[in-house]
Design a protein around this motif. Sequence first.
Motif, PDB file in Angstrom:
ATOM      1  N   VAL A   1      11.954  -0.920 -15.920  1.00 50.65           N
ATOM      2  CA  VAL A   1      12.027  -0.002 -14.778  1.00 50.65           C
ATOM      3  C   VAL A   1      10.670   0.008 -14.085  1.00 50.65           C
ATOM      4  O   VAL A   1       9.647   0.312 -14.698  1.00 50.65           O
ATOM      5  N   SER A   2      10.657  -0.350 -12.801  1.00 54.10           N
ATOM      6  CA  SER A   2       9.416  -0.339 -12.034  1.00 54.10           C
ATOM      7  C   SER A   2       9.364   0.900 -11.149  1.00 54.10           C
ATOM      8  O   SER A   2      10.382   1.359 -10.640  1.00 54.10           O
ATOM      9  N   ARG A   3       8.165   1.444 -11.001  1.00 58.49           N
ATOM     10  CA  ARG A   3       7.948   2.627 -10.169  1.00 58.49           C
ATOM     11  C   ARG A   3       6.867   2.326  -9.141  1.00 58.49           C
ATOM     12  O   ARG A   3       5.777   1.891  -9.486  1.00 58.49           O
ATOM     13  N   SER A   4       7.191   2.531  -7.870  1.00 55.20           N
ATOM     14  CA  SER A   4       6.223   2.346  -6.785  1.00 55.20           C
ATOM     15  C   SER A   4       6.045   3.665  -6.064  1.00 55.20           C
ATOM     16  O   SER A   4       7.009   4.409  -5.869  1.00 55.20           O
ATOM     17  N   ILE A   5       4.812   3.959  -5.665  1.00 55.62           N
ATOM     18  CA  ILE A   5       4.575   5.162  -4.856  1.00 55.62           C
ATOM     19  C   ILE A   5       3.673   4.804  -3.688  1.00 55.62           C
ATOM     20  O   ILE A   5       2.852   3.885  -3.769  1.00 55.62           O
ATOM     21  N   TRP A   6       3.837   5.529  -2.599  1.00 56.23           N
ATOM     22  CA  TRP A   6       2.961   5.394  -1.446  1.00 56.23           C
ATOM     23  C   TRP A   6       3.043   6.689  -0.649  1.00 56.23           C
ATOM     24  O   TRP A   6       3.882   7.557  -0.899  1.00 56.23           O
ATOM     25  N   SER A   7       2.154   6.833   0.293  1.00 55.54           N
ATOM     26  CA  SER A   7       2.102   8.048   1.109  1.00 55.54           C
ATOM     27  C   SER A   7       2.175   7.671   2.574  1.00 55.54           C
ATOM     28  O   SER A   7       1.546   6.696   3.011  1.00 55.54           O
ATOM     29  N   ARG A   8       2.960   8.456   3.309  1.00 55.16           N
ATOM     30  CA  ARG A   8       3.122   8.182   4.745  1.00 55.16           C
ATOM     31  C   ARG A   8       3.375   9.491   5.486  1.00 55.16           C
ATOM     32  O   ARG A   8       4.240  10.267   5.103  1.00 55.16           O
ATOM     33  N   ASP A   9       2.599   9.726   6.530  1.00 56.90           N
ATOM     34  CA  ASP A   9       2.777  10.917   7.385  1.00 56.90           C
ATOM     35  C   ASP A   9       2.774  12.209   6.576  1.00 56.90           C
ATOM     36  O   ASP A   9       3.513  13.141   6.874  1.00 56.90           O
ATOM     37  N   GLY A  10       1.953  12.249   5.520  1.00 56.39           N
ATOM     38  CA  GLY A  10       1.842  13.470   4.736  1.00 56.39           C
ATOM     39  C   GLY A  10       2.864  13.616   3.636  1.00 56.39           C
ATOM     40  O   GLY A  10       2.862  14.614   2.918  1.00 56.39           O
ATOM     41  N   THR A  11       3.752  12.648   3.463  1.00 60.92           N
ATOM     42  CA  THR A  11       4.747  12.696   2.390  1.00 60.92           C
ATOM     43  C   THR A  11       4.328  11.761   1.259  1.00 60.92           C
ATOM     44  O   THR A  11       3.498  10.874   1.452  1.00 60.92           O
TER      45      THR A  11
END
Length: 277
Positions: free
Chosen positions: A116-126
């Motif tokens: 199971v791979s998990r990716s995170i990022w942030s965009r426009d405050g989310t």
Amino acid sequence: MKLSTIHIMYGEKSLCRSLSCLRQEQLSALPRAHARKYGLGWNHERQVIKPIALSREACVDNAGLIRHPAVESWWEMVGEGLVSVDFKSSSPNESSSTTTCSLNEEVSMATIEGDVSRSIWSRDGTTDILLQGQASTSLVLRLEFPMKQHKPLRRLNSHTAWIQNEVSRISLVMVDGNGHGATHLVSFAESGFVSIKVNPSSLPLRMRIIIDDYDRFHKGTDQYQTYYGQIMTDDVWSHPQLFALKEGESIDPSKSASMIRDIIEANLTGIASEHDH
């Protein structure tokens, strides 16, 4: 009266129609419109933008785990208890001894319990979380938010749920691999802890964390999303579609939408591709 300035009288009110007056009105409305669009705080008395109560900054630690806006941990159900699971970062900051803030649109990737791979990022405050792969068992994602006192979890609909108090609102937008809302996977929400059951059948799973100030100025807003919250929700829930014609084909306007889709079908359901573009 000069032609450059015209005042239209309605009772005791005068509507200025001069170029300078219009510019002044437009400039005074710009900060308020900017605050509404980006979900920023607004001081109604002073008519100025103010910081929101809870920071939206997205941070990960040297292991690749989220540390803000929530503290991330992963667990597996064993009997009636929870046991932590293996978590391996594949991001460049793996050897760093400090926390990385802010992610912005940089992707932090990790592997959970094998496949199971998990990716995170942030965009426009989310803060966006994407889970993919094949899970051999059900996992539990626990998010610990700094808002410890709040009302019970409210499920607005199948894809959006939130916790809130008299100051802030933290929303979760959840969509599973079939394009269905997945807020039913939230199994616990108390004292800032939110537990999400990740079933093998729900992968891939897309989640978005949206943080807003609680709107105490307008009535009934505890039941509805803010403008910013709605826009950020639609960005995840309402998947865009791309249509393309094969060479030599044309669209007959008299055909129904379903028939046209049979000819020019190319649906952008790839969640990860959204970030790449």
